[in-house]
Design an enzyme around this catalytic site. Structure first.
Site, short mmCIF file in Angstrom:
data_model
loop_
_atom_site.label_atom_id
_atom_site.label_comp_id
_atom_site.label_asym_id
_atom_site.label_seq_id
_atom_site.Cartn_x
_atom_site.Cartn_y
_atom_site.Cartn_z
N SER A 88 6.28 -9.99 2.20
CA SER A 88 6.65 -8.61 2.47
C SER A 88 8.09 -8.34 2.02
CB SER A 88 6.43 -8.30 3.95
OG SER A 88 6.59 -6.95 4.23
N ASP A 143 7.65 -1.61 -0.59
CA ASP A 143 8.07 -3.00 -0.49
C ASP A 143 7.13 -3.85 -1.34
OD1 ASP A 143 5.85 -2.82 1.15
OD2 ASP A 143 6.64 -4.18 2.68
N ASP A 171 4.66 -5.93 -0.93
CA ASP A 171 3.22 -5.97 -0.69
C ASP A 171 2.64 -4.59 -0.45
OD1 ASP A 171 4.25 -5.57 1.82
OD2 ASP A 171 3.22 -7.24 2.78
N ASP A 216 2.78 -2.21 1.82
CA ASP A 216 2.28 -1.62 3.06
C ASP A 216 3.31 -0.67 3.69
OD1 ASP A 216 4.08 -3.52 4.01
OD2 ASP A 216 2.63 -4.60 5.23
#
Length: 462
Positions: free
Chosen positions: A112, A255, A257, A259
């Site tokens: 992340s 970001d 990833d 999410d």
């Protein structure tokens, strides 16, 4: 004899400040704490806790990603699991794929917002949801006891699948008014931090009729993360400049990833991540008044204001996507999310999804025929301040207790996740991170001076 040694010798999960295991998965520094034997063992243990069927696997764009993805895939196969390899794939897309394919689970290899030397195994269970605390501890228990490896003729197979991103896009386009958004012909500035969103976000925006001006949108760059990966205003100077110079209607930052979603208003004004969920909730609740909204303990009071305007109850949970997700499902809520830029709606999936957030906010702007800056200026505002510092994990609880005892006069206290102290017009929340060896302090009040005073008082107790 050979048939008597199919089990992995028990090993304890190492205790190290730069190795974190929680509902958020297993996260550490590659080559220091996140090592191949641990990656393989934890992957095999996780697979052993899942129901029958193939498992999904994806990754973000970190330099260590291909190596770790191969280790995880081989470990799955070594315990007899077929692997569906989605390649570079955002976390919400992996979650949506697991849900719609009715798979027992999967792993996304991503840390992340952590720095590039970190990586992680995000463990995703049935329905496409992160594990809860009990499920995570069950995986740990299996890792520290035993699990069976498969014989040579019972190994799982690995196959690639490149449909996940398009299927996710198609679903999002079904839940917003695409024609309305297209009619506005928005110009959108975009910063994907060369993360997994680079493969999906431009496609989604183009299907929504937007002109896209993008930076840091190369998923195959040999230099991922050209700036610190967390999408906070102080890391987004390039996007702020691009939004202003291009005359874009809005800027979006993700970001690695994908999410989490941060916003830049027209003219290059950076908005707090808190506004992402607040704006999405304001829009969704305007169509579904009275339906519940779910946030976490560290979220802004602006969410409560939005809910009040539409007659909706607000539920607050411990920090962590799975906690919000479970409560959203329990309450049959209209929308949920976290103040770090995560938005979730049941029509797509009850997991943080920056792509759904993008579509909802563009739909809101189109429907109201208003800029995002104008909409934000019409909302009640507060001063939220955030502070974090590294701390030995064993000291976190001492700091929490000190804050509770020395700052709690006249406040209501919530001890579900660290300690949150709330007064009529302000609050402070102190907790240890689930993903890094740090302590987080967040405060919100009517003015910056008052919020800073709360932060300073808590810092003095560290």
């Amino acid at each position: 004899m050979l048939e008597n040694v199919p089990y992995y010798s028990p090993m304890k999960l190492p205790d190290h400040p730069r190795l974190k295991f929680s509902e958020a998965g297993l996260r550490g520094v590659v080559g220091e704490t996140l090592l191949p034997p641990l990656i393989c063992g934890m992957s095999a243990a996780f697979a052993s806790t899942l129901g029958p069927g193939a498992v999904a696997l994806g990754r973000d764009t970190r330099l260590s990603g291909p190596m770790i993805l191969d280790l995880v895939a081989s470990s799955f196969r070594a315990v007899g699991r077929d692997v569906i390899d989605l390649g570079i794939c955002p976390v919400p897309t992996v979650e949506y794929f697991i849900r719609t394919e009715n798979l027992p689970g999967g792993i996304d290899v991503t840390a992340s917002h952590n720095p590039p030397e970190w990586n992680a195994l995000k463990l995703i269970g049935a329905g496409g949801y992160f594990l809860d605390r009990a499920e995570a501890m069950a995986v740990k228990a299996v890792y520290e006891s035993s699990y069976a490896w498969s014989a040579f003729d019972r190994l799982g197979k690995r196959r690639a699948n490149d449909t996940a991103i398009q299927r996710h896009i198609d679903r999002i386009l079904q839940v917003v008014d695409v024609d309305l958004i297209r009619s506005r012909k928005f110009t959108v500035a975009l910063d994907c931090v060369n993360g997994s969103g680079s493969l999906m976000t431009p496609q989604l925006l183009e299907k929504l009729g937007c002109k896209v001006v993008a930076i840091h949108a190369d998923a195959y760059s040999d230099k991922p993360f050209p700036h610190p990966a967390e999408p906070r205003p102080h890391n987004l100077t390039d996007l702020i400049r691009l939004t202003k110079d291009s005359g874009a209607d809005i800027g979006f930052a993700q970001d690695p990833d994908a999410d989490r979603l941060a916003l830049i208003a027209e003219g290059g004004r950076a908005l707090s991540e808190e506004y992402t969920l607040v704006l999405a909730a304001e829009h969704v609740l305007s169509h579904k008044p009275g339906r519940a909204v779910v946030g976490n303990l560290s979220g802004s009071r602006m969410l409560d204001d939005a809910a009040q305007r539409h007659g909706s109850p607000v539920h607050r949970t411990e920090i962590g996507e799975i906690n919000v997700s479970k409560k959203l499902r329990e309450e049959k809520g209209a929308i949920g999310g976290e103040g770090n830029g995560g938005v979730m709606i049941p029509e797509v999936h009850e997991g943080r999804d920056s792509f759904t957030g993008i579509a909802l906010i563009l739909e809101m702007m189109a429907e109201r025929r208003s800029s995002v800056g104008t909409i934000v200026d019409g909302l009640p505002s507060y001063s939220m301040m955030k502070y974090q510092t590294e701390i030995a994990p064993e000291r976190v609880q001492d700091v929490v207790e000190a804050v509770a005892s020395k700052m709690g006069a006249g406040a209501s206290g919530d001890r579900r996740d660290g300690v949150k102290l709330s007064w009529n017009d302000r609050w402070i929340h102190v907790r240890g991170s689930n993903t890094e060896p740090i302590i987080r302090i967040m405060a919100e009040s009517p003015t910056e001076k008052e919020s800073q005073a709360l932060i300073d008082a808590a810092k003095a107790l560290i």
